[in-house]
Design a protein around this motif. Structure first.
Motif, mmCIF file in Angstrom:
data_model
loop_
_atom_site.group_PDB
_atom_site.id
_atom_site.type_symbol
_atom_site.label_atom_id
_atom_site.label_comp_id
_atom_site.label_asym_id
_atom_site.label_seq_id
_atom_site.Cartn_x
_atom_site.Cartn_y
_atom_site.Cartn_z
ATOM 1 N N GLY A 1 1.165 2.087 8.348
ATOM 2 C CA GLY A 1 0.793 0.805 7.758
ATOM 3 C C GLY A 1 1.031 -0.306 8.752
ATOM 4 O O GLY A 1 0.548 -0.268 9.885
ATOM 5 N N HIS B 1 0.967 5.491 0.707
ATOM 6 C CA HIS B 1 0.316 6.604 1.396
ATOM 7 C C HIS B 1 0.734 7.914 0.729
ATOM 8 O O HIS B 1 1.870 8.055 0.286
ATOM 9 C CB HIS B 1 0.715 6.631 2.874
ATOM 10 N N GLU C 1 -4.718 6.820 0.290
ATOM 11 C CA GLU C 1 -3.902 5.625 0.125
ATOM 12 C C GLU C 1 -4.174 5.022 -1.247
ATOM 13 O O GLU C 1 -5.276 5.153 -1.798
ATOM 14 C CB GLU C 1 -4.225 4.592 1.209
ATOM 15 N N ARG D 1 0.843 -1.202 0.000
ATOM 16 C CA ARG D 1 0.000 0.000 0.000
ATOM 17 C C ARG D 1 0.877 1.251 0.000
ATOM 18 O O ARG D 1 1.956 1.281 0.599
ATOM 19 C CB ARG D 1 -0.913 -0.039 1.226
#
Length: 410
Positions: A159, A18, A34, A16
């Motif tokens: 995260g 950000h 995100e 992921r």
């Protein structure tokens, strides 16, 4: 005030990502979010177009080390550092790249502050950004964005990773399930119990650690508000050069001709000066160096022939010996040409006797020739627009341009 787009990449493409946008010098967040993976970075392409971009990368992929390296020269210290780290790093030195901080020395006597990471990993991050057409010239390990808390530590959970900063060049990055091991490190750190200042919730923290929870903030905002621009992973082979605009590139040749004029003027005056001055050798060397800068393809330059060589270069642009007249007219042409970028000059010739520039150009539409003619006339020039001929997907046309005020002076 300008705005900055902050992006925190993951180690792998499927991690992921950000991001947030904030006004420079202020803590207010304009937007944040995100992305599920690196393939979605194109969603930030438009947001990055008119903003500075700062990229954070996982410190878990980077070895951030303090060293005591013998030597007084920074160059010698930085050359030796990779080989002092060789036994502590998993990869061969040749597979790594090294970025150095400008910190001179800390209280413990460390004089070299270096971040080492796999070259392939850095190339991967840069490739993700390039594929999304995101221009970034500043890349920072995420832990170095945390604030420095004297005698204590700062922490945030971003995260699945916990980021901790123990000092200016002492950091940790680990998965939350590694807290039992990390707590042993804090126990052995010193006799005084350290307090961890947490800017977000921390999961799975052992009870024996002292945690002071501060008002919770968005983790990436903490990094954005506290990062130091003095350190950048993009050094050496990875240092980013500023991009030039298309308009600047189109008119570099105009700047080159102006540069010829400066060099010629310097050469003429310099020839008189070094005959009467005790600095003859230094001046001759400077003239030759400047000539080679303008004409890098020249292998041998003799001071006695610089003037004739410059005249020969100017003769390739125009037929007149009166180079000053040509350059004065060229100065008037430049703003008008820049105002109609749709027209591209192909050839440029100067008739010294008539004080006239003849220019062959191409464009994609007839209207641009008339538009350029009007721009020349506004600059006080007399213009004759020749016939325009259709050549496939382009139209060619010629201009004859004179400056009546110049004729009066001649």
């Amino acid at each position: 005030m300008g705005e900055t787009l902050f992006i925190r990449l993951g180690s792998q493409a499927e991690n992921r990502i950000h991001w947030l946008i904030k006004v420079n010098g202020q803590e207010d967040i304009i937007a944040s979010g995100e992305l599920p993976n690196a393939g979605e970075l194109t969603q930030l392409t438009e947001k990055s177009a008119a903003r500075e971009v700062v990229v954070f990368v996982p410190s878990s992929d980077i070895a951030i080390k303090r060293l005591k390296v013998p030597g007084s020269s920074q160059r010698a210290i930085r050359l030796a550092a990779p080989y002092m780290l060789e036994e502590t790093l998993a990869q061969d030195v040749e597979q790594l790249c090294f970025a150095f901080s400008d910190i001179k020395q800390d209280e413990q006597g460390h004089n070299c502050f270096v971040a080492a990471l796999e070259r392939k990993q850095l190339e991967t991050w840069l490739q993700w950004l390039a594929e999304a057409n995101i221009f970034c010239k500043l890349m920072i390990p995420d832990t170095l964005g945390l604030p420095v808390v004297p005698q204590n530590s700062s922490a945030v959970m971003l995260g699945e990773q916990v980021l901790i900063r123990l000092g200016e060049w002492q950091v940790m990055s680990f998965e939350a399930n590694a807290w039992p091991v990390i707590s042993q490190y804090f126990k052995a750190l010193d006799e005084n119990e350290q307090t961890i200042h947490a800017y977000s919730a921390l999961s799975e923290v052992p009870d024996e650690l002292t945690i002071e929870y501060l008002p919770e903030e968005l983790p990436l905002a903490i990094l954005a508000n506290n990062h130091a621009r003095k350190f950048n992973l993009l050094q050496g082979d990875f240092q980013v050069k500023e991009k030039r605009s298309a308009n600047t590139m189109n008119w570099l040749w105009v700047a080159g001709v102006a540069c010829f004029a400066l060099i010629l003027n310097f050469g003429l005056k310099g020839a008189k000066l070094y005959q009467l001055s005790n600095q003859q050798d230094a001046l001759e060397t400077e003239i030759i160096e400047k000539y080679k800068t303008v004409f890098p393809e020249t292998k041998r330059v003799r001071i006695s022939t610089v003037r004739s060589q410059l005249r020969q270069k100017l003769a390739e642009v125009g037929n007149s010996e009166d180079s000053a007249g040509f350059l004065a007219l060229l100065v008037k042409l430049e703003p008008a040409l820049a105002s109609v970028p749709e027209i591209k000059p192909q050839t440029l010739k100067f008739d010294g006797k008539r004080q006239e520039v003849r220019m062959q150009t191409v464009a994609k539409d007839y209207q641009y020739f008339e538009k350029l003619k009007v721009a020349f006339e506004k600059a006080g020039l007399t213009v004759n627009l020749g016939a325009q001929n259709n050549q496939g997907d382009q139209i060619s046309g010629s201009f004859s341009i004179t400056d009546t005020s110049m004729k009066g002076r001649s």
